[in-house]
Design a protein around this motif. Structure first.
Motif, PDB file in Angstrom:
ATOM      1  N   UNK A  92      16.362 -25.625 123.629  1.00  0.00           N
ATOM      2  CA  UNK A  92      17.318 -25.511 124.637  1.00  0.00           C
ATOM      3  C   UNK A  92      18.871 -27.082 124.341  1.00  0.00           C
ATOM      4  N   UNK A 130      30.082 -21.234 120.722  1.00  0.00           N
ATOM      5  CA  UNK A 130      30.922 -20.188 121.385  1.00  0.00           C
ATOM      6  C   UNK A 130      31.940 -20.879 122.153  1.00  0.00           C
ATOM      7  N   UNK A 176      19.976 -24.027 121.767  1.00  0.00           N
ATOM      8  CA  UNK A 176      20.813 -23.476 122.652  1.00  0.00           C
ATOM      9  C   UNK A 176      22.078 -23.759 123.265  1.00  0.00           C
ATOM     10  N   UNK A 177      22.177 -25.126 123.466  1.00  0.00           N
ATOM     11  CA  UNK A 177      23.528 -25.942 124.291  1.00  0.00           C
ATOM     12  C   UNK A 177      24.657 -25.644 122.907  1.00  0.00           C
ATOM     13  N   UNK A 221      26.359 -13.152 124.483  1.00  0.00           N
ATOM     14  CA  UNK A 221      25.368 -14.194 124.725  1.00  0.00           C
ATOM     15  C   UNK A 221      23.824 -13.537 124.246  1.00  0.00           C
ATOM     16  N   UNK A 273      23.698 -14.174 120.575  1.00  0.00           N
ATOM     17  CA  UNK A 273      23.182 -15.631 120.490  1.00  0.00           C
ATOM     18  C   UNK A 273      21.739 -16.095 120.392  1.00  0.00           C
ATOM     19  N   UNK A 318      24.909 -24.190 120.648  1.00  0.00           N
ATOM     20  CA  UNK A 318      25.387 -22.349 120.651  1.00  0.00           C
ATOM     21  C   UNK A 318      26.513 -22.692 121.138  1.00  0.00           C
ATOM     22  N   UNK A 319      26.361 -22.959 122.731  1.00  0.00           N
ATOM     23  CA  UNK A 319      26.733 -22.649 123.743  1.00  0.00           C
ATOM     24  C   UNK A 319      28.227 -23.123 123.037  1.00  0.00           C
TER      25      UNK A 319
END
Lengths: 314, 264, 252
Positions: free
Chosen positions: B167, B177, B170-171, B200, B203, B173-174
């Motif tokens: 996670x 973005x 994932x954060x 998304x 990703x 990556x976000x």
């Protein structure tokens, strides 16, 4: 809030005991089958792979994208997991994800976890993998199109089954919950489809070795194609039937003994079922649950056998 | 990172924290099962169940309202039960004409709706109490002791370990973005919805590959320490007298709640 | 604090004539055709502390994966007197402890205890001894109280130390460490260097940290493009500016 509960994670209290138990039995049988299957096919590498993949699905569900008006699209991942890991491993991965969401974050209940796993992990794997496996050797464009359609359909089927479970539990009126659930998930499903296709395309571009046709074929036999098509057809047929004439479905359910007009009798699964000694108490509910569960278990054993046969005959 | 805030475990030296995790799992499931078995409208029994919960909160040194404050996670789902208010069985309480449809709330329907809500709300609180007083690894051990398949518990252990790592990824990556989601005056921002979903998805693909490769490295690290395909763990839990006692005493308590519910 | 080696001591071979570890003409290519090792030969003596340096992609990590048989290339590789073979693999993995670069890959269990106990458990040791070894290993990396902690709550420096403990609990004769000081802040790096100095095992450490090499390792090996290009006293190699520059390294 980062972990917004999706409309598919049913909390405790919203399904009655009989429905909860029936889906626990179904889920346990499928998961048991999945464990023995993955032990055979994936070898010793399976455990860390499936564990990290479960964490991946969990993290990927957090990747949201703004849709409109402050809402955001979320990702379920059941279909994608089954497509890239194979159906059995996909089922185990989703089981772990849903178990942790329920246990650790109360995203979905414990007694109803069997139903949640079945809707979001098993149904999505059957439809997702079944349809994808059908076009395993086809050209990239067709394959990705079908993958997207399968992901969308899997989401819709999960929503459909959730609505039916809520209705059979006497929690929601069918003519309201069904169009509501399906309506919401038409959009969510499109998000699911686009993400699934984009993820598949990305993986194919960077690691084509992970997604080749032989690998897909090896991870699940031809029986999956049949199962996928059948379940998809069933979902496609039930939805308009149920939303078009909920009364019809209601009558069928009443005839089968699911629905009564009284409160306690909404638990009954066996037609005209009474045990004089027990009466309408908790005990008779449990008993009805056990009998219903046993019947279902028998059906599942038969299904499992035929799947295994189809798998070995490939 | 802030992801640790998700871990709901609160360390206290209470009797409830010390209770064997198996017992806690069984009691939680028993409690939720008991709620499910109570008939609609057995408010007295629901109240008794809530008292039991409040008392457990206090026993766990959390303060009376601890689980109450955190119990609203399941609330959005209540929408699903609203239609139960307009159940065809029971006596009608009113008639609301909305022009295109007439809604008739019934007494049976209202009782049903609130019973569903209360059941759900009590069950969620007990589940919260379980993870607040039990470290998740102990919970996994409990399931192993209760004969859950080893394959599954091991996958869950890995999931728990890498949940936080992935996670975080994932954060990142976000955030990357986000950092590049600029806009210019006079231009429409953000691209199409389709495009956003596609990004998304890419990703997710990126995250998938990183995870896949990570699982290879983990597998190597396991091999290097003698892994042969069978996971072994040591479970240091043994049932104490107090654990057995708690288990046996809770059965009559739950039965009493059932009795209150069925013979009011 | 010294670590005792009660049960693996017997497999150690006669006095060093060079060889607790012997590699001769090791070659390895990955399935995609990329050649990672070319004719690598080297020896380690019992008690040696050797640094392995070279640019990224030189083959250092690939070489390390060979040392306890995770990868199997062509050529001769013996640990003690044991050639690497399927039958000897479990024993070799008990003798050679590999600590991977990213502690998030090395620490895969929910709690620190589970991770440090993983090796001994898979060696089939009795429970008492497992508890004892876990305590010893955590003690050796000065993390005695961390057994019940969750791995994802640890700092980078703590994770690196626990990662070392996960192989110390197997009581290996040789420690292989992949970039142990990478990603650490100065204080955690200093603590790690002190720890490595105190550990008595034979050590082969891959690193880009040439300051640490100068401080800790009397001998260093330089690899580049899959070959060993230099092997000798650190004092000599680290002052050879031309050699270092030719292989993408800078004088510390």
């Amino acid at each position: 809030m980062l972990l917004s509960p999706t409309p598919l994670h049913i909390p405790d209290g919203f399904l009655n005991l009989v429905i909860s138990l029936i889906f626990w039995v179904a889920t346990i049988s499928m998961v048991g089958l999945a464990i023995s299957k993955t032990n055979k096919t994936l070898g010793e590498k399976q455990i860390p792979l499936m564990g990290v993949m479960a964490a991946f699905i969990f993290a990927a569900q957090m990747l949201n994208f703004p849709v409109a008006g402050g809402t955001s699209g979320h990702f379920l991942g059941g279909a994608l997991a089954a497509m890239v890991l194979g159906p059995w491993a996909g089922i185990l991965v989703m089981t772990a994800v849903i178990a942790v969401q329920g246990l650790l974050f109360q995203d979905g209940g414990l007694l109803v976890m069997g139903a949640n796993i079945f809707n979001m992990g098993i149904l999505t794997a059957v439809i997702g993998f079944g349809l994808y496996r059908m076009v395993g050797g086809a050209k990239k464009g067709l394959r990705l199109t079908i993958a997207g359609a399968a992901a969308w359909l899997a989401t819709m089927a999960a929503a459909l089954l959730t609505a039916l479970q809520l209705w059979l539990s006497g929690t929601s009126r069918l003519e309201i919950v069904l169009p509501a659930m399906l309506g919401v998930h038409i959009l969510i499903g499109i998000g699911e489809a686009v993400i699934t296709v984009a993820a598949l395309a990305f993986i194919e571009r960077t690691r084509p070795d992970l997604l080749n046709a032989e690998k897909t074929a090896a991870s699940g036999g031809r029986g999956w194609i049949m199962a996928g098509i059948l379940v998809s057809l069933l979902a496609v047929l039930i939805s308009p039937l149920a939303s078009g004439s909920p009364d019809g479905l209601e009558r069928v359910a009443a005839d089968l003994g699911f629905l009564g007009d009284g409160q306690a009798s909404s638990y009954q699964i066996l037609p005209d079922y009474t045990i004089p000694l027990l009466g309408e108490t908790a005990l008779s509910t449990i008993f009805a649950g056990i009998v219903g569960a046993l019947i279902l278990m028998g059906l599942l054993v038969l299904l499992g056998r035929s799947l295994r046969k189809a798998g070995s005959g490939k | 990172m802030h992801i640790h805030a998700f871990d709901q475990f609160r360390a206290h030296a209470s009797a409830l924290h010390r209770l064997d995790p198996r017992v806690k799992v069984l009691l939680t499931v028993g409690y939720i099962l008991s709620n499910a078995l109570l008939p609609d409208g057995s408010w007295l029994a629901f109240a008794a169940a809530w008292l039991l919960l409040l008392w457990s909160n206090e026993r766990a040194h959390l303060g009376l309202g601890y689980t109450f404050k955190r119990s609203f996670v399941a609330f959005p789902f209540a929408i699903a039960a609203i239609s139960a208010i307009f159940s065809p069985s029971g006596n009608s309480l009113a008639e609301w004409n909305l022009g295109f449809v007439t809604l008739v709330p019934t007494d049976f329907g209202v009782v049903r709706f609130f019973s569903i809500l209360v059941r759900s709300w009590l069950s969620v609180q007990m589940a919260i109490l379980l993870v607040t007083t039990t470290q998740f690894p102990d919970l996994i051990h409990a399931f192993e002791h209760l004969k859950a398949p080893r394959t599954l518990t091991t996958i869950i252990a890995f999931l728990y370990r890498y949940l936080f790592v992935l996670t975080d990824e994932a954060y990142r990556l976000m955030r990357a973005r986000e950092a590049r989601s600029a806009g210019l005056p006079g231009f429409k921002r953000g691209g199409s919805l389709f495009w956003r979903a596609k990004i998304t998805g890419e990703m997710a693909g990126q995250l998938f590959l990183r995870s896949y490769e990570r699982s290879d490295r983990i597998y190597n690290a396991m091999l290097a320490r003698g892994y042969t395909g069978h996971i072994r763990t040591l479970n240091p839990h043994t049932m104490q007298h107090s654990d057995w006692l708690t288990l046996f005493f809770s059965i009559p308590v739950l039965l009493l709640i059932q009795l209150i519910g069925w013979y009011r | 604090m010294p670590v005792k080696h009660p049960s693996t001591q017997q497999f150690i071979l006669p006095d060093c004539e060079g060889d607790i570890l012997k590699i001769e003409k090791l070659n390895f290519a990955y399935p995609d055709g990329h050649i990672a090792l070319r004719d690598v030969s080297l020896n380690l003596c019992s008690g040696d502390k050797v640094a392995l340096v070279g640019p990224n992609g030189a083959g250092k990590s690939t070489l390390m994966l060979h040392l306890n048989g995770i990868l199997r290339g062509e050529g001769d590789l013996t640990i003690g007197n044991l050639p690497i073979s399927d039958e000897q693999l479990p024993l070799i993995r008990a003798l050679v402890g590999v600590v991977f670069q990213n502690p998030d890959d090395q620490l895969f269990s929910p709690t620190v205890f589970d991770d440090v106990a993983f090796g001994p458990l898979h060696m089939g040791l009795p429970e008492d001894e497992i508890y004892q070894r876990v305590a010893q290993a955590l003690d050796a990396v000065q993390m005695a109280d961390f057994g019940e902690r969750l791995s994802h709550h640890l700092s980078m420096g703590q994770k690196k130390r626990i990662a070392i403990a996960t192989v110390l609990s197997m009581q290996p004769q040789i420690l292989i460490l992949d970039e142990p000081s990478a990603g650490l802040d100065p204080r955690a790096r200093r603590a790690l260097i002190n720890l490595l100095r105190e550990l008595p095992q034979t050590m082969l450490v891959s690193t880009h940290d040439l300051h640490m090499v100068r401080e800790l390792f009397p001998r260093m090996i330089i690899m580049d493009e899959g070959r060993v290009v230099a092997d000798g006293p650190t004092g000599k190699l680290l002052v050879d500016a031309t050699l270092l520059e030719a292989h993408g390294l800078e004088m510390p």
